[in-house]
Design a protein around this motif. Structure first.
Motif, mmCIF file in Angstrom:
data_model
loop_
_atom_site.group_PDB
_atom_site.id
_atom_site.type_symbol
_atom_site.label_atom_id
_atom_site.label_comp_id
_atom_site.label_asym_id
_atom_site.label_seq_id
_atom_site.Cartn_x
_atom_site.Cartn_y
_atom_site.Cartn_z
ATOM 1 N N TYR A 1 3.582 6.421 0.614
ATOM 2 C CA TYR A 1 2.280 7.081 0.778
ATOM 3 C C TYR A 1 2.199 8.438 0.081
ATOM 4 O O TYR A 1 1.516 9.338 0.562
ATOM 5 C CB TYR A 1 1.924 7.208 2.272
ATOM 6 N N TYR B 1 -2.423 14.864 7.516
ATOM 7 C CA TYR B 1 -1.937 14.514 8.857
ATOM 8 C C TYR B 1 -1.102 15.620 9.511
ATOM 9 O O TYR B 1 -0.590 15.429 10.607
ATOM 10 C CB TYR B 1 -1.019 13.281 8.812
ATOM 11 N N GLU C 1 5.748 -6.628 8.268
ATOM 12 C CA GLU C 1 5.236 -6.021 7.034
ATOM 13 C C GLU C 1 5.619 -4.555 6.933
ATOM 14 O O GLU C 1 4.756 -3.684 6.955
ATOM 15 C CB GLU C 1 3.707 -6.096 7.032
ATOM 16 N N GLY D 1 6.482 -1.084 5.297
ATOM 17 C CA GLY D 1 6.216 -0.423 4.027
ATOM 18 C C GLY D 1 6.999 0.874 3.955
ATOM 19 O O GLY D 1 7.950 1.020 3.174
ATOM 20 N N ARG D 2 6.635 1.788 4.859
ATOM 21 C CA ARG D 2 7.250 3.110 4.876
ATOM 22 C C ARG D 2 8.780 3.032 4.977
ATOM 23 O O ARG D 2 9.494 3.763 4.297
ATOM 24 C CB ARG D 2 6.714 3.878 6.100
ATOM 25 N N HIS E 1 -1.379 -5.424 13.659
ATOM 26 C CA HIS E 1 -0.621 -4.258 13.175
ATOM 27 C C HIS E 1 -1.040 -3.100 14.061
ATOM 28 O O HIS E 1 -2.213 -2.773 14.134
ATOM 29 C CB HIS E 1 -0.964 -3.975 11.709
ATOM 30 N N GLY F 1 5.067 -0.681 10.534
ATOM 31 C CA GLY F 1 4.984 0.475 11.415
ATOM 32 C C GLY F 1 6.300 1.096 11.812
ATOM 33 O O GLY F 1 6.325 2.097 12.548
ATOM 34 N N ARG G 1 -0.080 14.150 2.410
ATOM 35 C CA ARG G 1 0.188 13.892 3.830
ATOM 36 C C ARG G 1 0.252 15.148 4.700
ATOM 37 O O ARG G 1 -0.287 15.148 5.808
ATOM 38 C CB ARG G 1 1.453 13.034 4.004
ATOM 39 N N LYS H 1 0.843 -1.209 0.000
ATOM 40 C CA LYS H 1 0.000 0.000 0.000
ATOM 41 C C LYS H 1 0.877 1.257 0.000
ATOM 42 O O LYS H 1 0.447 2.327 -0.396
ATOM 43 C CB LYS H 1 -0.909 0.027 1.229
ATOM 44 N N SER I 1 1.551 3.053 12.447
ATOM 45 C CA SER I 1 2.598 3.388 11.502
ATOM 46 C C SER I 1 3.457 4.534 12.044
ATOM 47 O O SER I 1 2.990 5.312 12.879
ATOM 48 C CB SER I 1 1.914 3.813 10.197
ATOM 49 N N MET J 1 -1.103 7.685 -2.524
ATOM 50 C CA MET J 1 -2.266 8.449 -2.042
ATOM 51 C C MET J 1 -2.541 9.662 -2.924
ATOM 52 O O MET J 1 -3.280 10.564 -2.528
ATOM 53 C CB MET J 1 -2.012 8.904 -0.597
HETATM 54 N N1 LLP Z 1 0.603 -3.950 7.608
HETATM 55 C C1 LLP Z 1 -0.657 -3.494 7.746
HETATM 56 C C2 LLP Z 1 -1.729 -4.417 8.042
HETATM 57 C C3 LLP Z 1 -0.908 -2.114 7.591
HETATM 58 O O1 LLP Z 1 -2.136 -1.682 7.753
HETATM 59 C C4 LLP Z 1 0.160 -1.246 7.286
HETATM 60 C C5 LLP Z 1 -0.083 0.185 7.111
HETATM 61 C C6 LLP Z 1 1.441 -1.774 7.138
HETATM 62 C C7 LLP Z 1 1.636 -3.129 7.314
HETATM 63 C C8 LLP Z 1 2.631 -0.916 6.787
HETATM 64 O O2 LLP Z 1 2.932 0.018 7.742
HETATM 65 P P1 LLP Z 1 4.264 0.924 7.604
HETATM 66 O O3 LLP Z 1 5.444 0.002 7.784
HETATM 67 O O4 LLP Z 1 4.252 1.540 6.288
HETATM 68 O O5 LLP Z 1 4.153 1.903 8.701
HETATM 69 N N2 LLP Z 1 -1.275 6.650 4.926
HETATM 70 C C9 LLP Z 1 -0.602 6.729 6.206
HETATM 71 C C10 LLP Z 1 -0.089 5.401 6.658
HETATM 72 C C11 LLP Z 1 -1.187 4.364 6.778
HETATM 73 C C12 LLP Z 1 -0.637 3.032 7.126
HETATM 74 C C13 LLP Z 1 -1.676 1.995 6.936
HETATM 75 N N3 LLP Z 1 -1.251 0.670 7.204
HETATM 76 C C14 LLP Z 1 0.531 7.731 6.111
HETATM 77 O O6 LLP Z 1 0.726 8.312 5.033
HETATM 78 O O7 LLP Z 1 1.225 7.974 7.098
#
Ligand code: LLP
Length: 437
Positions: free
Chosen positions: A389, A333, A289, A291-292, A206, A247, A329, A65, A209, A393
């Motif tokens: 993102y 946010y 998982e 992402g960021r 989860h 996260g 963003r 995502k 983030s 987005m």
């Molecule tokens: N796994 C699940 C189930 C999630 O919902 C997410 C993010 C991740 C992994 C990845 O998280 P990361 O490592 O990227 O923090 N649009 C928002 C962030 C929304 C995150 C949603 N879920 C932003 O721009 O800060």
């Protein structure tokens, strides 16, 4: 300012990434432009993978995502990561990238029947059931096909992560998952175990983030492991996998203090190992998982400076040729970003300017009060850590075409997402006969 991956200031005093001067990138591809640093992206994958592998049986999934394109998925596959997808669209992109489906985990809190069928038919490695409705739907879809599907259940551990309201997800009052504390999670497990078509391999959580406190991950892992223990006691069932989500926080702006991925791995793995001993349960494979932390720091956005306006005694506004359409963003946010004048990277900061987007909306501000060298129209502004993102987005608000994205590596730039044209913008518009006399 923190330059990551291959980003550096070259002898011309310009920002360079992937061995290419950003001034040249702008000449070749125009602005706004998303630039992804391939080596930076790969390094981020490797650091996290190595950190978890060093401590035990683990699998890193890229949370797609964050930034979903065919080329990015190809790199993720080459780095040996799996993929977390959350929609038919992301799954379709993975299929088009030829991503190995057994390493695809399908998340989401309201997957449609069509999406579930698509995932089953594609052979997605795991489907993660978020609620009772989805469990029933999954069961029905599998029964129809006479197929047994490996699944996980998403569980809400009840952990408050210190991050923005909109991006924390592990607390009890959340739209996601089966809640542990009120018995829902145990009921969900029982329901899944009762289905002959669902093979319940593990649990998922989860908590949010952009998290810097490693204790939050340890805390969530501990609650999950206690729950694994409770399930074994109540049903005798043991799990092969525990997916503790993403996260991991990154650097955007002074004050952000990212931790080493090894600390993230330790915070989770040590708790899990201790609980395995304490509860006498089998050691699950640990899945994360991120992402960021993979895509974010590897991306920059290049803009061209345009109009400016001085509000005497208050502030100077400087507008760029993009804004909330390519990076929502800050507006959504209140996120903060670091910026540099890419063609004057060594010049001294002289004035305080606020960087505005070009959308017809006062809230379309990218950065407030940045200290920059004197910026003139035509200068190139680079905003850092936009790999996550941003494209994902982006929108066509004000009918702005989305920018192009290039992948840079060792002096080469490859287009990986084309710039949208005006024709693209009206591609799906339909003019009924009666409006077209
Ligand atoms: N796994 C699940 C189930 C999630 O919902 C997410 C993010 C991740 C992994 C990845 O998280 P990361 O490592 O990227 O923090 N649009 C928002 C962030 C929304 C995150 C949603 N879920 C932003 O721009 O800060």
């Amino acid at each position: 300012m923190q330059l990551s991956g291959t980003m550096m200031i070259n002898p011309q005093g310009h920002l360079e990434v992937g061995g290419i001067d950003t001034v040249d990138l702008v000449k070749d591809f125009g602005t706004p432009l998303w630039v992804m640093d391939e080596q930076g992206l790969r390094q981020n994958c490797r650091k996290i993978k190595t950190a978890f592998n060093a401590l035990g049986n683990s699998l890193v999934l890229y949370a797609s995502k964050t930034l979903s394109t065919i080329s990015i998925y190809r790199i993720i596959e080459e780095e040996g990561l799996g993929l977390d997808v959350v929609s038919g669209g992301e799954l379709y992109t993975a299929l088009k990238a030829g991503f190995p489906m057994e390493k695809v985990y399908f998340h989401g809190n309201n997957k449609s029947r069509e999406e579930i069928n698509m995932a089953i038919e594609a052979g997605a490695g795991r489907i993660v059931a978020d609620n009772f409705y989805e469990l029933q739907l999954l069961n029905a879809c599998c029964a129809e096909k006479g197929k047994i599907q490996d699944i996980l259940l998403r569980v809400t551990p009840g952990v408050e992560a210190h991050t923005h309201e909109y991006i924390k997800t592990g607390q009890i009052d959340s739209k996601f998952g089966f809640t542990v504390s009120d018995g829902q999670a145990m009921d969900g497990v029982q329901a899944a175990l009762a289905s002959p078509f669902l093979n319940l391999l593990g649990l998922h959580c989860h908590i949010g983030s952009q998290i810097f406190e490693m204790e939050s991950f340890g805390h969530a892992s501990s609650i999950m492991m206690d729950f694994l223990g409770a399930v074994k006691e109540e049903t005798g069932h043991e799990f092969d996998e525990l997916d503790v989500g993403g996260g991991f926080g990154i650097y955007y702006y002074p004050g952000d203090e990212p931790r080493d991925p090894a600390e993230w791995a330790r915070a989770i793995m040590l708790v899990v190992e201790a609980k395995v001993k304490e509860k006498g349960i089998k050691m699950p494979r640990i899945i994360v998982e991120p992402g960021r932390s993979i895509a974010g720091p590897a991306g920059i956005t290049l803009y061209t400076a345009g109009s400016s306006k001085e509000v005497k005694g208050i502030r100077k506004y400087l507008a760029v040729d993009g804004g909330m359409t390519d990076n929502p963003r800050p507006a959504l946010y209140g996120s903060k970003y670091s910026i540099m004048v890419a063609n004057k990277a060594l010049a001294d900061a002289e004035e305080k300017v606020s960087i505005a987007g070009k959308c017809c909306e006062s809230g379309d501000m990218l950065i407030w009060d940045a200290m920059l060298p004197k910026v003139e129209a035509g200068d190139i502004l680079a905003v850092f850590a936009t790999g996550a993102y941003n494209y994902a987005m982006s929108s066509n608000y004000n009918r702005l075409p989305r920018p192009a994205m290039v992948l840079v590596n060792e002096g080469k730039a490859d287009l990986i997402v084309k710039r949208e044209s005006y024709e693209d913008l009206i591609r799906n518009d339909v003019l009924p006969e009666r409006l077209n006399p």
